[in-house]
Each structure stands twice: as structure tokens, then as C-alpha cells.
Write an enzyme that holds these catalytic residues in place. Structure first.
Site, PDB file in Angstrom:
ATOM      1  N   GLY A 235       0.784  -1.230   0.000  1.00  0.00           N
ATOM      2  CA  GLY A 235       0.000   0.000   0.000  1.00  0.00           C
ATOM      3  C   GLY A 235       0.814   1.277   0.000  1.00  0.00           C
ATOM      4  N   PRO A 271       5.181  -4.367  -0.952  1.00  0.00           N
ATOM      5  CA  PRO A 271       4.952  -3.230  -1.843  1.00  0.00           C
ATOM      6  C   PRO A 271       4.724  -3.688  -3.286  1.00  0.00           C
ATOM      7  CG  PRO A 271       7.304  -3.513  -1.463  1.00  0.00           C
ATOM      8  CD  PRO A 271       6.607  -4.534  -0.597  1.00  0.00           C
ATOM      9  N   GLY A 272       3.749  -3.117  -3.933  1.00  0.00           N
ATOM     10  CA  GLY A 272       3.554  -3.349  -5.364  1.00  0.00           C
ATOM     11  C   GLY A 272       3.869  -2.059  -6.100  1.00  0.00           C
ATOM     12  N   ARG A 273       2.914  -1.123  -5.999  1.00  0.00           N
ATOM     13  CA  ARG A 273       3.015   0.149  -6.706  1.00  0.00           C
ATOM     14  C   ARG A 273       4.361   0.853  -6.514  1.00  0.00           C
ATOM     15  NH1 ARG A 273      -1.654   2.945  -7.544  1.00  0.00           N
ATOM     16  NH2 ARG A 273      -2.562   1.754  -5.827  1.00  0.00           N
ATOM     17  N   ARG A 309      -7.151   3.059 -14.719  1.00  0.00           N
ATOM     18  CA  ARG A 309      -7.186   3.733 -13.412  1.00  0.00           C
ATOM     19  C   ARG A 309      -7.970   5.054 -13.395  1.00  0.00           C
ATOM     20  NH1 ARG A 309      -3.524   5.313 -10.639  1.00  0.00           N
ATOM     21  NH2 ARG A 309      -4.121   4.335  -8.681  1.00  0.00           N
ATOM     22  N   TYR A 313     -10.973   4.771 -10.862  1.00  0.00           N
ATOM     23  CA  TYR A 313     -10.786   5.388  -9.538  1.00  0.00           C
ATOM     24  C   TYR A 313     -10.683   6.904  -9.614  1.00  0.00           C
ATOM     25  CZ  TYR A 313      -8.640   0.704  -9.027  1.00  0.00           C
ATOM     26  OH  TYR A 313      -8.353  -0.628  -9.064  1.00  0.00           O
ATOM     27  N   CYS A 346     -15.845   4.011 -26.607  1.00  0.00           N
ATOM     28  CA  CYS A 346     -17.146   4.691 -26.637  1.00  0.00           C
ATOM     29  C   CYS A 346     -17.758   4.774 -25.248  1.00  0.00           C
ATOM     30  CB  CYS A 346     -18.079   3.979 -27.594  1.00  0.00           C
ATOM     31  SG  CYS A 346     -17.485   4.081 -29.278  1.00  0.00           S
ATOM     32  N   GLU A 347     -17.117   5.529 -24.368  1.00  0.00           N
ATOM     33  CA  GLU A 347     -17.597   5.744 -23.001  1.00  0.00           C
ATOM     34  C   GLU A 347     -17.137   7.123 -22.569  1.00  0.00           C
ATOM     35  OE1 GLU A 347     -18.460   3.629 -19.996  1.00  0.00           O
ATOM     36  OE2 GLU A 347     -18.561   1.676 -20.968  1.00  0.00           O
TER      37      GLU A 347
HETATM   38  N1  LLP Z   1      -0.640  -7.066  -0.645  1.00  0.00           N
HETATM   39  C1  LLP Z   1      -1.932  -7.367  -0.861  1.00  0.00           C
HETATM   40  C2  LLP Z   1      -2.532  -8.496  -0.144  1.00  0.00           C
HETATM   41  C3  LLP Z   1      -2.697  -6.630  -1.774  1.00  0.00           C
HETATM   42  O1  LLP Z   1      -3.962  -6.950  -1.979  1.00  0.00           O
HETATM   43  C4  LLP Z   1      -2.092  -5.565  -2.477  1.00  0.00           C
HETATM   44  C5  LLP Z   1      -2.857  -4.767  -3.434  1.00  0.00           C
HETATM   45  C6  LLP Z   1      -0.730  -5.283  -2.227  1.00  0.00           C
HETATM   46  C7  LLP Z   1      -0.043  -6.059  -1.311  1.00  0.00           C
HETATM   47  C8  LLP Z   1       0.024  -4.199  -2.932  1.00  0.00           C
HETATM   48  O2  LLP Z   1      -0.505  -2.946  -2.774  1.00  0.00           O
HETATM   49  P1  LLP Z   1       0.344  -1.693  -3.332  1.00  0.00           P
HETATM   50  O3  LLP Z   1       1.644  -1.662  -2.586  1.00  0.00           O
HETATM   51  O4  LLP Z   1       0.564  -1.891  -4.782  1.00  0.00           O
HETATM   52  O5  LLP Z   1      -0.522  -0.518  -3.073  1.00  0.00           O
HETATM   53  N2  LLP Z   1      -5.739  -1.465  -8.885  1.00  0.00           N
HETATM   54  C9  LLP Z   1      -5.565  -0.520  -7.790  1.00  0.00           C
HETATM   55  C10 LLP Z   1      -4.755  -1.100  -6.673  1.00  0.00           C
HETATM   56  C11 LLP Z   1      -5.356  -2.350  -6.090  1.00  0.00           C
HETATM   57  C12 LLP Z   1      -4.424  -3.027  -5.116  1.00  0.00           C
HETATM   58  C13 LLP Z   1      -4.931  -4.330  -4.654  1.00  0.00           C
HETATM   59  N3  LLP Z   1      -4.087  -4.984  -3.701  1.00  0.00           N
HETATM   60  C14 LLP Z   1      -4.934   0.765  -8.336  1.00  0.00           C
HETATM   61  O6  LLP Z   1      -4.653   0.833  -9.528  1.00  0.00           O
HETATM   62  O7  LLP Z   1      -4.751   1.721  -7.604  1.00  0.00           O
END
Ligand code: LLP
Length: 420
Positions: A235, A271-273, A309, A313, A346-347
Site C-alpha cells: 500500500g 509493496p507493489g506500486r 485507473r 478510480y 465509446c464511453e
Molecule cells: N498485498 C496485498 C494483499 C494486496 O492486496 C495488495 C494490493 C498489495 C499487497 C500491494 O498494494 P500496493 O503496494 O501496490 O498498493 N488497482 C488498484 C490497486 C489495487 C491493489 C490491490 N491490492 C490501483 O490501480 O490503484
């Protein structure tokens, strides 16, 4: 790597125009570009802020194989959300010990596959958010490593749709967790607890993060079994607007450590993002310029099917013109107009919002910033539109990591239905 060489944010303005222009010319648009060196730098900065934690990359942010491989080589673990992501993680070279599978209402085929993979990779961990899922694993003869996902009742994040922590869908209720851990230990090797507050947490959300981590610390201390790790999820936000400051990682890491308190278990973060967002841009070409009484509409070849996105969102993504080699000299003189950048779908939702662009013309190349996270991953075929190509760059090198889809790819799944 010093802070000077590894700045906490790469802005859209920092991308080299000549390079982007050449990539678009070579590979056409829309085109995802991901800089592996920036992924590496983001990982190193993140890992340095959490020196005693295990960093597991949330693959759902971007599964392109060279990115997964780069992070595997850097020593990261990986968090996978499906059998497909597990497949990609193993293909990219992660060893089972560093792979966590977070099973959210897992379809039977996903559980079958995870259990099968665990035979060859017994160090794989399955994170479970419902008692029911434990039963389904036991039914499949699984008695391996299990982590219990808890609903901490605390959510945070950039949009209501990504505040996971307080959503009943995710994790077992907090007050049932200790008992479930004890019961699960009779059937599985219970190794950890997990919670995830949400995605895109900024400095303003620190108190929610702290509360979640504190609850996890309490749970770990009260747990009726010895835990190997406490996983506090991902997150970690990145700045999307040009004037937004980067997350103070050291402050988050300090808050995490102090809120967790003394536990005899490793800390895991996911971390993902943070690792991939600013390593990527989406290149798109202007095909239509239309003056209207309200605005100048700049029509481009990437839309909500390439990058969902903004539509999903109301997310902000910066957009700027990429200067081609030939027009660099007079670029500064062009009058800037407030334009609505809109895609080919088309949205009404198919827009990347309002952006200041120098005298937009058909053929201009635009770059959409922070497209490395949740860009290609959420791309889809709506309007029967093929998905873009993905190119990775690393220093001077570049290579196609995902070829551009064609309409033939989109229709390949169709079957002729003839009634007897
Ligand atoms: N761990 C778990 C269990 C998760 O469900 C997620 C994200 C992460 C880690 C990584 O979160 P991050 O560090 O990337 O914030 N599609 C949305 C984001 C959805 C995230 C879902 N889970 C967007 O584009 O903002």
C-alpha cells in the site's frame, strides 16, 4: 547507492524525450515502457528503509517477466494473487521459499494448482482469509505452510475502492484470529499472520497504518503458535500529481517498527506500486484535435482499456508532450492549451483528464506518467481493442517483453456455434 543517485521519485519530466520518441517510432503506440533500472533502484531504496524486513513484491502491480526477474535477482520475495501469478513467479525464477500466495475466495482451479505447486515447492506459503479456505485446502490433502489473513478493521488508501483493510471480503474477523490460528495448527504448518490496509497510502494515512501494524503485533504476541513472520501488507503510495511529495519511507518504516513492538517473528512487507509505478510510462499518439466551446479535445490511441485507473478510480495521471528530435527548437514557443485527453473507447469515462499541452497537433506523441503499476495488468479487451505492447529498457538496451496484440488475438477465443 546514495540518495543523490537514487531519488525517491522519478517525475514524468525526467524521462528522456529522444528515447521515448525513438521507442514509439520503433514499436508504435500505445506502448508501455518500463525501466528495469528504476525498478531496481526503487527496490533498493525500499529494502534499505526496511533493513530487517522481508520485502515481497505484490506481483499484481506489474507481472511483466523482466520486472519479476529483476526483483527476483535483487533478492525480493513475491506475493501472488492467483494461480496465474504463481505461474509467472516461478517462471521468473523465484524459489518457493520466497513465494506467498494470497488466496482471496480462490476458485477451485487456483487451489488445485497451488497445492500441486507446493509438492515441488514445499516452502511455498498460502495465505488464507476464510476458515472455509482452510477446509478446502485440507480436502486437497494439503498440510503445508499457511498464513492467516486477518481483517484488521482499519482501511486506508487513495480511493474507497482500494481500502481493503476494513472490507469484510478480506481476512477473518480480528477477534476470531487467535482461535483460528490454534485450530489451524492441528492441520497445517501455521507460519504467519497477514493484513493489508489498502493501496496508495500517503503520509496522511500513517495513523491507520500504525493501528493495523499494532494490532498485528498484539495478535502475534497472543498467538497460540510460534509464528515465523508477521506480514503487514503493501500500500505504499507514490506521488501522481507533479507537486505531490514522495512518501517519507523512513517515517513509514519507523512507524511500522515501533507500532509492531517486540515480536519474535520476521516482518514482511508487500509493496507493489512503490516498486514499479514511476518506472513506467504509457506512450500514446494524438489522432484527433477538436476545438469545442468547452475545451480542446485531444483524441489519443490509448484509452481506458489500456489504462483503466482514471476511469475506475478517478485517478490522476500526468500527461505531457514528448518532444520529437525535429521540433525541439521551437517547442518552448508553442501556446499551451488546456486540453481534455480522451481515448478511442465509446464511453464518457474514457478520458485521462485535463492537461496543459503545447498547441496539440495530430501526430504528437504524449507520455502518461506513473503507468508502471496497475496499467497493463488491468488492461482489457473492451470495444474489442487489442492490448498495447510492453517494452522494457535497461540502460541503453531495450526489448519487447510483450508483443502488441492484434484483433486476431482478441477474436481467437471465439467458437462457431451451430445448433444441430
Ligand atoms: N498485498 C496485498 C494483499 C494486496 O492486496 C495488495 C494490493 C498489495 C499487497 C500491494 O498494494 P500496493 O503496494 O501496490 O498498493 N488497482 C488498484 C490497486 C489495487 C491493489 C490491490 N491490492 C490501483 O490501480 O490503484
Amino acid at each position: 547507492m546514495s540518495a543523490g543517485q537514487n531519488p525517491p521519485v522519478r517525475r514524468l519530466a525526467d524521462w528522456d524525450d529522444a528515447r521515448l520518441d525513438a521507442l514509439a517510432a520503433e514499436h508504435d503506440t500505445p506502448l508501455y515502457v518500463l525501466d528495469l533500472d528504476r525498478v531496481r533502484a526503487n527496490y533498493r531504496r525500499f529494502a534499505a528503509a526496511f533493513p530487517d524486513a522481508n520485502v515481497h513484491y505484490a506481483a499484481k502491480a506489474n507481472t511483466v517477466r523482466p520486472a519479476l526477474r529483476t526483483l527476483a535477482e535483487e533478492g525480493a520475495g513475491v506475493e501472488c494473487a492467483s494461480a496465474g501469478e504463481l505461474q509467472r513467479a516461478f517462471d521468473a525464477g523465484f524459489d518457493g521459499q520466497r513465494v506467498h500466495y494470497t488466496a482471496v475466495n480462490p476458485p477451485a482451479a487456483d487451489l488445485d494448482r497451488a497445492v500441486e505447486l507446493a509438492v515441488d515447492h514445499p516452502a511455498l506459503t498460502i495465505t488464507v482469509g476464510a476458515e472455509d479456505t482452510l477446509d478446502r485446502l485440507a480436502e486437497r490433502g494439503y498440510d503445508g505452510r499457511v498464513c492467516l489473513r486477518v481483517n484488521p478493521g482499519v482501511g486506508a488508501g487513495h480511493h474507497e475502492k482500494v481500502r481493503t483493510g476494513a472490507d469484510a471480503k478480506f481476512g477473518v474477523p480480528d477477534d476470531r484470529a487467535a482461535a483460528l490460528l490454534g485450530a489451524a495448527a492441528d492441520r497445517f504448518d501455521v507460519v504467519g499472520v497477514h493484513a493489508h490496509a489498502g493501496s496508495g497510502i500517503s503520509g496522511d494515512d500513517l495513523s491507520a497504518h500504525r493501528e493495523l501494524v499494532a494490532r498485528m503485533g498484539d495478535l502475534a504476541r497472543d498467538a497460540p503458535v510460534d509464528l515465523e513472520f508477521v506480514d503487514v501488507g503493501g500500500g505504499f503510495g507514490v506521488p501522481y500529481a507533479p507537486d505531490e511529495p514522495p512518501l517519507d519511507l523512513d517515517a513509514v518504516a519507523d512507524a511500522t517498527r515501533s507500532a509492531l513492538g517486540a515480536v519474535d517473528a520476521d516482518l514482511v512487507v508487500e509493496p507493489g506500486r512503490y516498486l514499479v509505478a514511476d518506472a513506467g510510462v504509457l506512450l500514446t499518439r494524438v489522432n484527433t484535435v477538436k476545438e469545442t466551446p468547452e475545451t480542446t479535445v485531444v483524441g489519443v490511441d490509448a484509452g481506458m482499456t489500456a489504462l483503466a485507473r482514471p476511469a475506475m478510480y478517478d485517478a490522476t495521471h500526468q500527461v505531457r508532450r514528448v518532444e520529437a528530435a525535429g521540433d525541439a527548437a521551437d517547442a518552448g514557443d508553442a501556446p499551451v492549451v488546456e486540453a481534455t485527453v480522451a481515448g478511442p473507447i465509446c464511453e464518457s469515462a474514457d478520458t485521462f483528464g485535463e492537461h496543459a499541452l503545447p498547441a496539440p497537433e495530430r501526430g504528437d506523441l504524449l507520455a502518461v506518467g506513473n503507468a508502471g503499476a496497475y496499467g497493463y495488468e488491468m488492461a482489457n479487451h473492451y470495444n474489442s481493442r487489442p492490448r498495447p505492447a510492453s517494452v522494457v529498457v535497461d540502460g541503453d538496451r531495450s526489448a519487447v517483453a510483450r508483443r502488441r496484440e492484434t484483433v486476431a488475438d482478441v477474436v481467437a477465443v471465439e467458437r462457431e456455434v451451430t445448433w444441430a
